[in-house]
Design an enzyme around this catalytic site. Sequence first.
Site, PDB file in Angstrom:
ATOM      1  N   LYS A 107      52.756 120.629  57.485  1.00 15.06           N
ATOM      2  CA  LYS A 107      52.166 120.107  58.713  1.00 15.06           C
ATOM      3  C   LYS A 107      51.342 121.167  59.449  1.00 15.06           C
ATOM      4  O   LYS A 107      50.413 120.839  60.181  1.00 15.06           O
ATOM      5  CB  LYS A 107      53.255 119.570  59.645  1.00 15.06           C
ATOM      6  CG  LYS A 107      54.168 118.523  59.031  1.00 15.06           C
ATOM      7  CD  LYS A 107      53.427 117.243  58.697  1.00 15.06           C
ATOM      8  CE  LYS A 107      54.358 116.056  58.457  1.00 15.06           C
ATOM      9  NZ  LYS A 107      55.161 116.162  57.231  1.00 15.06           N
TER      10      LYS A 107
HETATM   11  C1  LIG Z   1      55.485 115.215  56.323  1.00 13.67           C
HETATM   12  C2  LIG Z   1      56.046 115.709  55.043  1.00 13.67           C
HETATM   13  C3  LIG Z   1      55.864 114.998  53.842  1.00 13.67           C
HETATM   14  C4  LIG Z   1      55.158 113.664  53.784  1.00 13.67           C
HETATM   15  O1  LIG Z   1      53.787 113.773  54.060  1.00 13.67           O
HETATM   16  P1  LIG Z   1      52.955 112.469  54.483  1.00 13.67           P
HETATM   17  O2  LIG Z   1      51.617 112.970  54.840  1.00 13.67           O
HETATM   18  O3  LIG Z   1      53.685 111.870  55.634  1.00 13.67           O
HETATM   19  O4  LIG Z   1      52.957 111.566  53.297  1.00 13.67           O
HETATM   20  C5  LIG Z   1      56.365 115.557  52.672  1.00 13.67           C
HETATM   21  N1  LIG Z   1      57.040 116.722  52.693  1.00 13.67           N
HETATM   22  C6  LIG Z   1      57.248 117.421  53.825  1.00 13.67           C
HETATM   23  C7  LIG Z   1      58.023 118.687  53.767  1.00 13.67           C
HETATM   24  C8  LIG Z   1      56.750 116.949  55.039  1.00 13.67           C
HETATM   25  O5  LIG Z   1      56.958 117.649  56.163  1.00 13.67           O
END
Ligand SMILES: *Cc1c(COP(=O)(O)O)cnc(C)c1O
Length: 500
Positions: free
Chosen positions: A113
């Site tokens: 993120k």
């Molecule tokens: C948010 C997240 C995901 C999923 O990503 P999306 O964009 O919501 O599909 C997968 N792994 C981790 C560690 C995340 O923080």
Amino acid sequence: MKYTSTRDKCVNVSAAKAITTGISPEGGLFVPQSLPKLNMEEISSFSGMTYVERAEKILSLFLTDFSQDEIAHCARSAYGSGNFSDEKTAPLVGLEEGLHILELWKGPTAAFKDMALQILPHLLKISSQKTAEGMEIVILVATSGDTGKAALEGFKDVEGTKIVVFYPDQGVSPMQKLQMATQEGGNVEVCAIEGNFDDAQSGVKRIFTDSSIKESLRRQGMMFSSANSINWGRLLPQIVYYFSAYADLLETAAIKTGQKVNFVVPTGNFGNILAAYYAMQMGLPVNRLVCASNANNVLTDFINTGVYDRRREFYATSSPSMDILISSNLERLLYDLSGCDDQTVKALMNKLAQDGIYEVEAELLTRLQADFSAGFCDDEKTKKTIAKTFKKYGYLSDTHTAVGLAVYEDYKARTGDDTVTVIASTASPFKFGASVLEALQPGERGEGDEFARLESLQALTGQICPPPLMQIKGKPIRFEGVCPAHQMSQRLLDLLGVND
Ligand SMILES: *Cc1c(COP(=O)(O)O)cnc(C)c1O
């Protein structure tokens, strides 16, 4: 470049407007009216560039209402100021010939993120100067764990902003909870809710589209925006690393110019993999996009059958950031695959809200399956995959990345596809230390608290825990509140000091 809404094609706004508002007033998501195309020469030219330069190039194609200086400032502040511990920002690690891991978690909160949330505050600040002069921006976040912390880190003490994060009380890992509960900054609020991530996300969406709340805020000189991946400013920065990974493969001669690659993406809200799809539509040579889910396999079923059915048991898994049954960004894919048919998208989304299920037409399903494959992996297999991958390659993966690794292994066995493949690694293994430790030492969850587990994991594997995680030890808990999901809006107004 103008932006429209997935549910109303008459909407026509600038990038700055799309980023400041977050979601279109009728509930649709902002999408670019067309996707810019890059030719092979332009794509290869990313080799030899820094990540900051790659980001500037991609961003400038979409943010045509920003000046070059503004874009350069945003890219540099996010990726060129030492906030990422790796000089490549998003480095590739080779496991074996034809199989690479794209590590997206070198930022301050140790999950992918950060790739978007380190730049979003800068994009938002400039956007709001262009469109919402003088208004204080209230960032409202629903999180399955990682977005919340990354958004808090990105926005803490950013002038002219406040940030409020809601997370499912029982739905995040101990480390994720600690990261949020100890968050510093004078403009931050964190509140747990009784419910799961979908409840939190629905609550936030409801608040966003509630005109009376909006009016209450406006009277106090405040307006909402979103740091969830429904915000275009979250998705756009994610397109960059797919081009970047391709350029790095070219640089090391792992592929030839124009050669197609697969991307495997552990998926929850469908933001990360959608960015890969957009990169593909922009001309990046991609063979297949493999959507990897945990036991909450609503997307696996959808991609295989065309039926999206959220009326199923919800599982709290060891990959909590993917515990999602309503994948918001799928709406953007449906819009694209339906040939920008806003009425179809609107009808499908209404059906999902009312009945919890919809089915797409055969033609759309054919288009979907032309680019996407899908699979899922339960917790037992996730654990086995972590152990196996460490034994085979000496590579330590977190639970989410392990879901990607397992789904890829199945995919390859099923199809025999030996295309060069990049698996998106979305979190540091230390962020989910207890689960990773248990995978390596079955039956044990380690002694003592979360930090003792991190020490054990370091000792066992010889890998180093990202310092920002270790440093949480001993920080005071600042946020302990829990509220029922249906009281989120009242809680929000209280936190903001706004009397409804
Ligand atoms: C948010 C997240 C995901 C999923 O990503 P999306 O964009 O919501 O599909 C997968 N792994 C981790 C560690 C995340 O923080």
